[in-house]
Every structure is written in structure tokens, then in C-alpha cells.
Design an enzyme around this catalytic site. Structure first.
Site, short mmCIF file in Angstrom:
data_model
loop_
_atom_site.label_atom_id
_atom_site.label_comp_id
_atom_site.label_asym_id
_atom_site.label_seq_id
_atom_site.Cartn_x
_atom_site.Cartn_y
_atom_site.Cartn_z
N LYS A 180 -32.98 -17.43 55.19
CA LYS A 180 -32.92 -18.15 54.31
C LYS A 180 -32.44 -17.64 53.14
CE LYS A 180 -34.49 -21.92 56.56
NZ LYS A 180 -33.57 -23.26 56.61
N ASP B 240 -28.47 -19.65 55.80
CA ASP B 240 -28.89 -21.04 55.25
C ASP B 240 -29.39 -21.30 53.93
OD1 ASP B 240 -29.53 -23.77 55.09
OD2 ASP B 240 -30.87 -23.75 56.71
N GLU C 27 -24.71 -21.89 55.93
CA GLU C 27 -24.97 -23.50 55.92
C GLU C 27 -25.42 -24.10 54.66
OE1 GLU C 27 -28.34 -25.93 58.69
OE2 GLU C 27 -28.21 -23.77 59.09
N ASP D 162 -24.93 -29.59 56.83
CA ASP D 162 -26.41 -29.83 57.34
C ASP D 162 -26.64 -31.25 56.64
OD1 ASP D 162 -28.64 -30.46 58.36
OD2 ASP D 162 -29.61 -28.45 57.95
N LYS E 133 -28.77 -33.10 63.63
CA LYS E 133 -30.34 -33.10 63.81
C LYS E 133 -30.75 -34.87 64.16
CE LYS E 133 -31.13 -29.38 60.88
NZ LYS E 133 -31.83 -28.90 59.56
#
Length: 360
Positions: free
Chosen positions: A162, A191, A219, A244, A268
Site C-alpha cells: 500500500k 496499490d 493500482e 480499480d 470486484k
């Protein structure tokens, strides 16, 4: 057969470690579980995780949509008429994709249980084991290195870091520390959770490329609505960019494809509305020669097992992001998924082969 019951259950369960991103920090999973039952006694489960900062939906809003809109639509209907039922669910109210995903999965689970086959077989696949990455929460270089070594010892070969803090240079230093600690064989992906500006993203990614940190992908480096910025980053770096939060719907994905704003898309269930729209997104991405991944929110075994079944049946171009249930300190369910050496294991029982514990 007819559907006779649609029930919702609010479930909260703790994580074994705090989960931190550029957007939020949490030590619990809060999720709404829906159970759909027919007059033969067969039933299926779905899940609507509460992730305010991503979906804009809560357990309360998902529960209201299911109890007040979807339940009256479903009760008394044939559960085998899945395609028509889900089309009506999607058309019955705008938005509420999280709640729609829960009903979508519950109906698929119910049909698979009635047929006596795992959900993955209903979707057209046979695999019960798939690889997954594991996320390292945002933290200091020292804490990231410690976590990375532990996850590698656990058998994970793909680590997601992250990043996306206000100090992009510090993010680069953190990635460099982890790369040095784990060596060249472990794949690292990042991400940013919308945390960078387009310019800071390009600077950070160029710095990592120049340092030879071998990042697999980055991401959502910029805010979800900034497709121009996303395209600007994608055009200026060699590292693949994954969309995303920018993609919830087919319309969103078409916009990304038309602008060539990203190289891959993360699908997702809770973002797009369930298994049916997720399959459409995967097929559209493939037709556009765009890379694919299936991810999970911070959610429980129901949502993760459904997403994993989709991966097992349809496949993706990169290892998917399905470690959410791994974070649970205890599970409110019996059965479901398990993790071994970086692999997610699905049950070979009917449907999702999962049951909500009475205590939950």
C-alpha cells in the site's frame, strides 16, 4: 420451487492485524450477509461488505435495498430463473451494487446447492485452488520489511504494498526496502488507492523503474474520477497501470478502454454488482486486449469464495487479489475458503459450501 425467504444478518468480525491504506485504517470487517431460501429447504448466501470510502454504501443502505426492494421482488419466484431475476434486481433501483452483488451471489449459491455442485462448476470451471497475492498494510520501511519476510515464509510469492501517501519519495524508499529484503524472485505490486496526483505518480514510478525495483503493476495511482490523469500516467511509464476504483460498471470500463487510460482492470463483485456483471467486465476487457484481475474488498469468506470461484472458472491475466478472508482473526462461518502457501483453496461441496455460525 419458489423462494420463500430473504433474510439479512449484520456481521462484524476482527482482523488479526490492522489493515491500512492511503484511504483508511480498520481492525474489523463489517459486512451484511444475505440468505435466500426456497421451499425445499435449500439456501444460498451472499455478502455486501461495508467499504464506505470505495462504494459509498453501508450495511444500513444495503440492508434497506434488500429488505425493502429486492425481497418483495424475489419471494414467490422460481430460484432457477436466475438470469431474469437478476435483470429485475439490477433494474429495480439505481446504484446499490453492493446489495445487488449480495443477492446475485446468494442466488448463484442457491442454484449450485440445488444441483449439488460447487459454484465454480456452475460457472463452467473445475479448479478448486488458485494463487492469490497478500497485502502489506501501509507502514514504516521496517514494519513493511518485517511483514514481507513473514508473508514470504508463509508461502506467498506475490506481495501488494500500500502506497499513495503524500510523500511519494518515501513510498519509493519503502518499496526499495521490501525489494532488498525479499530478493528478485518475489513479485511486488503497488496499490496507491487514489493517493497520488498524476505528476507525483509519474515521478514515483519513474524513480522505481530507474532503481530497477521490478514492480509488476501499480493500482489506481490517481483519484477514481481523474481518467485524464490516469491516462496521462499510463502513457508516461513502462510499469503497467491497473484501474480499480475508476471502474464499477461496463460504461466505466468502456471509458477507460476508449481513453487507453489503463493497462489492466481490477474486477470486484461488490463494485460491479455480482457474478453476472463481473463476467461481462472480464469478457469486455479481454476483447479489448486489456489485462484482468479479480479482487476483493475487506470482506468475509462468502464474498471471497464467490470471487475465487469466478477466477477459477474464467481465469485472469495476473494473479488475483483475494486475501481478504486471510486477515480474519476468527470466521463467522463454517466452511468456505482456506489459505495454504499462497494458494486459496475452495471447497468441493455444493455451492459455496459455507454456513453462518449461530453465534454470528
Amino acid at each position: 420451487m419458489t423462494i420463500i425467504e430473504v433474510r439479512t444478518h449484520r456481521v462484524t468480525c476482527g482482523l488479526h492485524s490492522p489493515f491500512r491504506t492511503a484511504l483508511r485504517e480498520t481492525s474489523v470487517v463489517e459486512t451484511l450477509v444475505v440468505k435466500v431460501r426456497d421451499d425445499s429447504g435449500a439456501y444460498g448466501f451472499g455478502e455486501a461488505p461495508q467499504v464506505w470510502r470505495v462504494t459509498g454504501e453501508s450495511m444500513a443502505s444495503a440492508q434497506a435495498a434488500i429488505d425493502e426492494v429486492f425481497r418483495p421482488l424475489l419471494v414467490g419466484r422460481d430460484p432457477d430463473d436466475v438470469t431474469s431475476l437478476l435483470a429485475e434486481v439490477r433494474a429495480s433501483v439505481p446504484g446499490n451494487r453492493n446489495a445487488k452483488a449480495a443477492v446475485d451471489v446468494a442466488l448463484h449459491d442457491l442454484v449450485a446447492r440445488r444441483l449439488g455442485v460447487p459454484l465454480v462448476r456452475l460457472l463452467g470451471g473445475t479448479r478448486l485452488t488458485i494463487p492469490t497475492d497478500v497485502t502489506l498494510s501501509a507502514g514504516t520501511p521496517e514494519s513493511l520489511v518485517d511483514a514481507a519476510r513473514k508473508r514470504c515464509a508463509d508461502g506467498f510469492q506475490v506481495l501488494k504494498l500500500k502506497v499513495g501517501t503524500e510523500d511519494a519519495a518515501a513510498d519509493v524508499a519503502r518499496v526499495a526496502a521490501v525489494r532488498e529484503a525479499v530478493g528478485p524472485q518475489v513479485r511486488l505490486r503497488l496499490d496507491a488507492n487514489q493517493g497520488w496526483t498524476a505528476k507525483s505518480a509519474v515521478r514515483a514510478i519513474h524513480a522505481m523503474e530507474d532503481a530497477g525495483l521490478d514492480v509488476e503493476l501499480v493500482e489506481q495511482p490517481v483519484p477514481a474520477e481523474d481518467l485524464d490523469g490516469l491516462a496521462w500516467v499510463t502513457e508516461r511509464v513502462d510499469t503497467p497501470i491497473l484501474a480499480d476504483e475508476s471502474v464499477f460498471s461496463v460504461r466505466d470500463l468502456l471509458a477507460v478502454i476508449e481513453r487507453r487510460a489503463a493497462d489492466l482492470v481490477n474486477v470486484k463483485l461488490a463494485k460491479c454488482g455480482g457474478l453476472a456483471p463481473a463476467r461481462t467486465l472480464l469478457e469486455l476487457a479481454r476483447a479489448a486486449e486489456m489485462g484482468t484481475m479479480v479482487g476483493s474488498m475487506m470482506e468475509g469468506p462468502v464474498g471471497v469464495a464467490a470471487a475465487a470461484s469466478l477466477v477459477a472458472a474464467y481465469g485472469t491475466t495476473v494473479v488475483s487479489d483475494l486475501d481478504a478472508a486471510w486477515w480474519l482473526a476468527t470466521s463467522p462461518f463454517d466452511g468456505g475458503v482456506s489459505y495454504t502457501r499462497g494458494q486459496l483453496q475452495l471447497s468441493d461441496g455444493p455451492g459455496l459450501a459455507i454456513d453462518l455460525k449461530e453465534a454470528a
